[in-house]
Design an enzyme around this catalytic site. Sequence first.
Site, PDB file in Angstrom:
ATOM      1  N   ASN A   1       0.876  -1.181   0.000  1.00 20.20           N
ATOM      2  CA  ASN A   1       0.000   0.000   0.000  1.00 20.20           C
ATOM      3  C   ASN A   1       0.907   1.223   0.000  1.00 20.20           C
ATOM      4  O   ASN A   1       1.538   1.533   1.010  1.00 20.20           O
ATOM      5  CB  ASN A   1      -0.904  -0.023   1.247  1.00 20.20           C
ATOM      6  CG  ASN A   1      -1.726   1.247   1.373  1.00 20.20           C
ATOM      7  OD1 ASN A   1      -1.800   2.052   0.440  1.00 20.20           O
ATOM      8  ND2 ASN A   1      -2.339   1.435   2.530  1.00 20.20           N
TER       9      ASN A   1
ATOM     10  N   LYS B   1       0.059   4.272  -0.178  1.00 20.44           N
ATOM     11  CA  LYS B   1      -0.559   5.473   0.418  1.00 20.44           C
ATOM     12  C   LYS B   1      -0.336   6.657  -0.524  1.00 20.44           C
ATOM     13  O   LYS B   1      -0.332   6.462  -1.739  1.00 20.44           O
ATOM     14  CB  LYS B   1       0.009   5.708   1.827  1.00 20.44           C
ATOM     15  CG  LYS B   1      -0.105   4.421   2.664  1.00 20.44           C
ATOM     16  CD  LYS B   1       0.102   4.601   4.122  1.00 20.44           C
ATOM     17  CE  LYS B   1      -0.090   3.252   4.810  1.00 20.44           C
ATOM     18  NZ  LYS B   1      -0.001   3.308   6.248  1.00 20.44           N
TER      19      LYS B   1
ATOM     20  N   HIS C   1      -9.526   1.370   4.985  1.00 16.38           N
ATOM     21  CA  HIS C   1      -8.245   1.535   5.686  1.00 16.38           C
ATOM     22  C   HIS C   1      -8.443   2.470   6.888  1.00 16.38           C
ATOM     23  O   HIS C   1      -9.223   3.411   6.817  1.00 16.38           O
ATOM     24  CB  HIS C   1      -7.193   2.107   4.729  1.00 16.38           C
ATOM     25  CG  HIS C   1      -5.803   2.020   5.282  1.00 16.38           C
ATOM     26  ND1 HIS C   1      -5.343   2.909   6.224  1.00 16.38           N
ATOM     27  CD2 HIS C   1      -4.799   1.132   5.069  1.00 16.38           C
ATOM     28  CE1 HIS C   1      -4.098   2.572   6.555  1.00 16.38           C
ATOM     29  NE2 HIS C   1      -3.745   1.499   5.860  1.00 16.38           N
TER      30      HIS C   1
ATOM     31  N   GLU D   1      -6.756   4.822   7.947  1.00 16.33           N
ATOM     32  CA  GLU D   1      -6.508   6.246   7.647  1.00 16.33           C
ATOM     33  C   GLU D   1      -7.736   6.870   6.990  1.00 16.33           C
ATOM     34  O   GLU D   1      -8.019   8.048   7.194  1.00 16.33           O
ATOM     35  CB  GLU D   1      -5.263   6.369   6.754  1.00 16.33           C
ATOM     36  CG  GLU D   1      -3.995   6.094   7.567  1.00 16.33           C
ATOM     37  CD  GLU D   1      -2.832   5.519   6.773  1.00 16.33           C
ATOM     38  OE1 GLU D   1      -2.850   5.565   5.532  1.00 16.33           O
ATOM     39  OE2 GLU D   1      -1.890   5.009   7.421  1.00 16.33           O
TER      40      GLU D   1
ATOM     41  N   GLU E   1      -5.097  -4.703  10.620  1.00 12.72           N
ATOM     42  CA  GLU E   1      -4.079  -3.669  10.808  1.00 12.72           C
ATOM     43  C   GLU E   1      -4.331  -2.926  12.124  1.00 12.72           C
ATOM     44  O   GLU E   1      -5.142  -1.990  12.164  1.00 12.72           O
ATOM     45  CB  GLU E   1      -4.128  -2.672   9.650  1.00 12.72           C
ATOM     46  CG  GLU E   1      -3.834  -3.296   8.297  1.00 12.72           C
ATOM     47  CD  GLU E   1      -3.254  -2.271   7.326  1.00 12.72           C
ATOM     48  OE1 GLU E   1      -2.257  -2.623   6.683  1.00 12.72           O
ATOM     49  OE2 GLU E   1      -3.762  -1.148   7.233  1.00 12.72           O
TER      50      GLU E   1
ATOM     51  N   GLY F   1       2.875   2.417  10.647  1.00 11.59           N
ATOM     52  CA  GLY F   1       3.832   3.507  10.447  1.00 11.59           C
ATOM     53  C   GLY F   1       4.562   3.913  11.723  1.00 11.59           C
ATOM     54  O   GLY F   1       5.193   4.966  11.764  1.00 11.59           O
TER      55      GLY F   1
ATOM     56  N   SER G   1       3.801  -2.085  10.087  1.00 11.71           N
ATOM     57  CA  SER G   1       5.265  -2.158  10.221  1.00 11.71           C
ATOM     58  C   SER G   1       5.856  -3.507   9.798  1.00 11.71           C
ATOM     59  O   SER G   1       6.817  -3.979  10.396  1.00 11.71           O
ATOM     60  CB  SER G   1       5.689  -1.800  11.649  1.00 11.71           C
ATOM     61  OG  SER G   1       5.267  -0.481  11.968  1.00 11.71           O
TER      62      SER G   1
HETATM   63  P1  13P Z   1       3.251   0.445   7.533  1.00  8.62           P
HETATM   64  O1  13P Z   1       3.716  -0.879   6.927  1.00  8.62           O
HETATM   65  O2  13P Z   1       3.984   1.620   6.965  1.00  8.62           O
HETATM   66  O3  13P Z   1       3.210   0.382   9.007  1.00  8.62           O
HETATM   67  O4  13P Z   1       1.726   0.640   7.025  1.00  8.62           O
HETATM   68  C1  13P Z   1       0.828  -0.384   7.179  1.00  8.62           C
HETATM   69  C2  13P Z   1      -0.408  -0.050   6.422  1.00  8.62           C
HETATM   70  O5  13P Z   1      -1.170   0.815   6.826  1.00  8.62           O
HETATM   71  C3  13P Z   1      -0.681  -0.777   5.179  1.00  8.62           C
HETATM   72  O6  13P Z   1      -1.962  -0.534   4.712  1.00  8.62           O
END
Ligand code: 13P
Length: 248
Positions: free
Chosen positions: A9, A11, A94, A96, A166, A172, A212
Amino acid sequence: MRKPFIAGNWKMFKTVKEAKAFAAEFKKLYTPSDVKVAIAAPFTQLESLVKAFKGTGIKVAAQNMHFEDEGAFTGEVSAPMLKELGVELCIIGHSERRQYFKETDASVNKKLKKALEYGIMPILCVGESLKTREAKKQNEFVEKQITADFKGLSKEDALKVTVAYEPIWAIGTGKTATPKEAQAMCAHIRKVLKKLYGEEISEEIVIQYGGSVKPANAEELLNQEDIDGALVGGASLKAQDFIEIVHF
Ligand code: 13P
């Protein structure tokens, strides 16, 4: 048998030029195997990635879509628009999007149905906040999300959904859930799916862990019984890191 599924992903990262450079490098490193691979890119890179990955088996995913076919929804993109480009999957719900764009289980449910109507395979994200985990309410919370998000989906459609667990506190932050914590929640998710759809279906639904994930911890996470794949954020931006996870 569930097939491993690793998705990146991106983002809100990479321009078209950068996406093309990634694809060229990644294709050189990639050896096709039993592992299903997808990259979820921003809308503007989708067309060039579909072209770049044609014939490789690497799939292209969107990160979001609207739940209507078309309409006065400024700034939004619909399932038929994605389908036309050759996009095969879409991340839905997601954390976010839930946090910054106020998506709810009700809108996530509508999006899942619309994606499936157009043959776009959803990657449904669920997961609890740190506060919820500290209160030891994570199982209850995720069960509620899954139940509301899958509401009204047939068994046949449920099988097409990949669930990505997640935990928000691991996204992150460099703070990964331990393999034991991740496995426990993925097993719990499968139990919830069993309640909703029966054992046979629940055993076939692919469940990813995300938060992560990096080359150093991928193998241990992916070796857990109920973790069938990974949804990778930061580490999917570099072809070398992502390939190490894909070839775990
Ligand atoms: P990270 O791998 O950067 O922690 O992000 C995970 C994520 O949100 C994947 O959709």
